[in-house]
Motif scaffolding. Sequence first.
Motif, PDB file in Angstrom:
ATOM      1  N   PHE A 364      86.779  36.186  30.884  1.00 33.29           N
ATOM      2  CA  PHE A 364      85.796  36.062  31.612  1.00 33.29           C
ATOM      3  C   PHE A 364      85.899  34.762  32.647  1.00 33.29           C
ATOM      4  O   PHE A 364      86.720  34.033  32.277  1.00 33.29           O
ATOM      5  N   ASN A 365      85.127  34.932  33.838  1.00 29.90           N
ATOM      6  CA  ASN A 365      85.146  33.630  34.632  1.00 29.90           C
ATOM      7  C   ASN A 365      83.974  32.972  34.531  1.00 29.90           C
ATOM      8  O   ASN A 365      82.904  33.478  34.338  1.00 29.90           O
ATOM      9  N   ILE A 366      83.982  31.516  34.313  1.00 36.28           N
ATOM     10  CA  ILE A 366      82.994  30.808  34.112  1.00 36.28           C
ATOM     11  C   ILE A 366      82.345  30.430  35.457  1.00 36.28           C
ATOM     12  O   ILE A 366      82.879  29.985  36.278  1.00 36.28           O
ATOM     13  N   VAL A 367      80.965  30.808  35.620  1.00 37.04           N
ATOM     14  CA  VAL A 367      80.298  30.469  36.971  1.00 37.04           C
ATOM     15  C   VAL A 367      79.372  29.061  36.964  1.00 37.04           C
ATOM     16  O   VAL A 367      79.272  28.652  37.766  1.00 37.04           O
ATOM     17  N   SER A 368      78.999  28.912  35.870  1.00 37.02           N
ATOM     18  CA  SER A 368      78.146  27.791  35.669  1.00 37.02           C
ATOM     19  C   SER A 368      78.861  26.420  35.644  1.00 37.02           C
ATOM     20  O   SER A 368      80.300  26.293  35.604  1.00 37.02           O
ATOM     21  N   PRO A 374      72.336  22.864  29.928  1.00 42.08           N
ATOM     22  CA  PRO A 374      73.145  23.205  28.998  1.00 42.08           C
ATOM     23  C   PRO A 374      73.246  25.028  28.981  1.00 42.08           C
ATOM     24  O   PRO A 374      72.269  25.443  28.299  1.00 42.08           O
ATOM     25  N   LEU A 375      73.471  25.669  29.812  1.00 39.95           N
ATOM     26  CA  LEU A 375      73.835  27.043  29.724  1.00 39.95           C
ATOM     27  C   LEU A 375      75.290  27.318  30.118  1.00 39.95           C
ATOM     28  O   LEU A 375      76.038  26.570  30.784  1.00 39.95           O
ATOM     29  N   VAL A 376      75.663  28.594  29.928  1.00 40.83           N
ATOM     30  CA  VAL A 376      76.969  29.171  30.299  1.00 40.83           C
ATOM     31  C   VAL A 376      76.721  30.601  31.109  1.00 40.83           C
ATOM     32  O   VAL A 376      76.085  31.365  30.445  1.00 40.83           O
ATOM     33  N   ALA A 377      77.195  30.627  32.366  1.00 38.24           N
ATOM     34  CA  ALA A 377      76.973  31.804  33.111  1.00 38.24           C
ATOM     35  C   ALA A 377      78.455  32.094  33.295  1.00 38.24           C
ATOM     36  O   ALA A 377      79.308  31.499  33.641  1.00 38.24           O
ATOM     37  N   PHE A 378      78.664  33.603  33.139  1.00 44.85           N
ATOM     38  CA  PHE A 378      80.217  33.956  33.090  1.00 44.85           C
ATOM     39  C   PHE A 378      79.975  35.300  33.678  1.00 44.85           C
ATOM     40  O   PHE A 378      79.114  36.198  33.502  1.00 44.85           O
ATOM     41  N   VAL A 402      71.144  39.022  25.931  1.00 48.42           N
ATOM     42  CA  VAL A 402      71.864  38.303  27.187  1.00 48.42           C
ATOM     43  C   VAL A 402      71.618  38.828  28.397  1.00 48.42           C
ATOM     44  O   VAL A 402      72.178  40.125  28.669  1.00 48.42           O
ATOM     45  N   PRO A 403      71.029  38.199  29.256  1.00 45.45           N
ATOM     46  CA  PRO A 403      70.705  39.054  30.644  1.00 45.45           C
ATOM     47  C   PRO A 403      71.908  39.049  31.501  1.00 45.45           C
ATOM     48  O   PRO A 403      72.881  38.379  31.391  1.00 45.45           O
ATOM     49  N   ALA A 404      72.041  40.213  32.256  1.00 49.80           N
ATOM     50  CA  ALA A 404      73.112  40.299  33.366  1.00 49.80           C
ATOM     51  C   ALA A 404      72.037  40.584  34.485  1.00 49.80           C
ATOM     52  O   ALA A 404      71.055  41.204  34.399  1.00 49.80           O
ATOM     53  N   TYR A 405      72.617  39.989  35.593  1.00 48.15           N
ATOM     54  CA  TYR A 405      71.961  40.115  36.892  1.00 48.15           C
ATOM     55  C   TYR A 405      72.722  39.940  38.158  1.00 48.15           C
ATOM     56  O   TYR A 405      73.729  39.298  37.994  1.00 48.15           O
ATOM     57  N   THR A 406      72.559  40.237  39.377  1.00 44.26           N
ATOM     58  CA  THR A 406      73.186  39.993  40.460  1.00 44.26           C
ATOM     59  C   THR A 406      72.656  38.998  41.104  1.00 44.26           C
ATOM     60  O   THR A 406      71.478  38.585  41.066  1.00 44.26           O
ATOM     61  N   VAL A 416      76.664  38.348  36.864  1.00 44.63           N
ATOM     62  CA  VAL A 416      76.855  37.334  35.674  1.00 44.63           C
ATOM     63  C   VAL A 416      76.229  37.608  34.670  1.00 44.63           C
ATOM     64  O   VAL A 416      75.041  38.351  34.758  1.00 44.63           O
ATOM     65  N   LEU A 417      76.537  37.212  33.667  1.00 40.41           N
ATOM     66  CA  LEU A 417      75.729  37.130  32.242  1.00 40.41           C
ATOM     67  C   LEU A 417      75.252  35.622  32.073  1.00 40.41           C
ATOM     68  O   LEU A 417      76.353  34.877  32.453  1.00 40.41           O
ATOM     69  N   ARG A 418      74.391  35.380  31.406  1.00 37.29           N
ATOM     70  CA  ARG A 418      73.847  33.969  31.125  1.00 37.29           C
ATOM     71  C   ARG A 418      73.420  33.794  29.866  1.00 37.29           C
ATOM     72  O   ARG A 418      72.551  34.522  29.418  1.00 37.29           O
ATOM     73  N   VAL A 419      74.000  32.699  29.098  1.00 35.86           N
ATOM     74  CA  VAL A 419      73.415  32.048  27.847  1.00 35.86           C
ATOM     75  C   VAL A 419      72.589  30.907  28.075  1.00 35.86           C
ATOM     76  O   VAL A 419      73.454  29.720  28.378  1.00 35.86           O
TER      77      VAL A 419
END
Length: 488
Positions: A364-368, A374-378, A402-406, A416-419
């Motif tokens: 994964f690439n980390i986008v956040s 405090p979240l992790v988007a990847f 865990v949502p996925a969205y454009t 990305v996915l976001r937690v």
Amino acid sequence: MVLSKTVSETDASIHSTFASRYVRESLPRFKMPENSIPKEAAYQIINDELMLDGNPRLNLASFVTTWMEPECDKLVMASINKNYVDMDEYPVTTELQNRCVNMIAHLFNAPLDESETAIGVGTVGSSEAIMLAGLAFKRKWQNKRKDQGKPYDKPNIVTGANVQVCWEKFARYFEVELKEVKLRDGYYIMDPTKAVEMVDENTICVAAILGSTLNGEFEDVKLLNDLLIEKNKETGWDTPIHVDAASGGFIAPFLYPELEWDFRLPLVKSINVSGHKYGLVYAGIGWVIWRTKEDLPEELIFHINYLGSDQPTFTLNFSKGSSQVIAQYYQLIRLGYEGYRNVIENCQENAMVLKEGLQRTGRFNIVSKDNGVPLVAFSLKDNSRHNEFEVSDNLRRFGWIVPAYTMPPDAQHVTVLRVVVREDFSRTLAERLVVDIEKVMQLLDDLPPSKPTLPEGAVKKTPLETQREITTYWKKFVMERKKTNGVC
């Protein structure tokens, strides 16, 4: 609202799991039943259906608080029958709301002396708070334009394309043009320079986001303030700033106290924050705070006396429960500055555990960013065979939501996915989530690509055939896991 009719929804009635014990007849689905039923039956029928909802603690899509202390739960239940708007009948509740407004105003460095009372109000989440702040900006701009003898029928707001949908609602409902700064690869928040370039004489405010919904990143409010001061000097305008701190308002003061984003900046005239996010209260409470009394036009405030005394009110909603206001006051005095800092620091540390675990997979690439919510988007490094939506869908088999969205324009090609890491998301859960994500990735690796390149003459499988293949493989995968380590 139009309901999509699935197989279960086409039935005309609801059948209770325990019908033989409580009730013999089924209930109509979309009509009120003719007769009463026992309270036990009503409870059981509803409880059975609610079992199919997701687990709130595992709903990592939401920023909203899902846990409070039992003592606070008791206060919520004890005040659930109080109508917040009845200020004369419930003066203590009104006093607690005013205390919350002042505490939050001081937290955001409002320019108040010891004798001043802060200007603000409790709302039903940040959506209502944004509507109120936007209306205040629109009315002030209109009043000034009228005094100058200029047209006042084409107001606009400048934001980034990453704003939450409530800003779009405000613009459409109250006839304000929304001018959005587009995103770009690697930069998923509003660019302050481009935002200021879009400002014109009809701009009622620039909205900055402290904690983007997309990746948790804080926008540079200080730079926006400085650039806007220069433009106001050049043009003679006085374009102000609103800070949408729905997610970050209860984070920045505790993690980054030196960060200038609030009323320390002269152009910041109002701030909204969600008490039901990192304010640590159940859903249904937000706050909007104005810099000074002059920033809230008096003509927007209504005075009523039919509830027992003169009551000033500036809200879109009227009747609402008192529970969340009381819960907010509980959290503020229970935790204090020290307690909030400890909770938020712990959330940040658990987010780092999750981030490092995802990085170790190499997938994964980390986008956040580390200096935000405090979240992790990847996102997947390689999405040639499978995509983030498939990862999200398969994580539900383990209970995780865990949502996925454009991303919005012009980065809509990025998925990305976001937690979201809330107070009740422990380090153990973070480590377990990484394990389950690895299992899902192994499952997807072993499956054929979701969009394979078919050889000439090959017959493409139908979605149903593909789903059957996935289901069959999943069952086999589970059985093999149970044999090897006893768990899945």
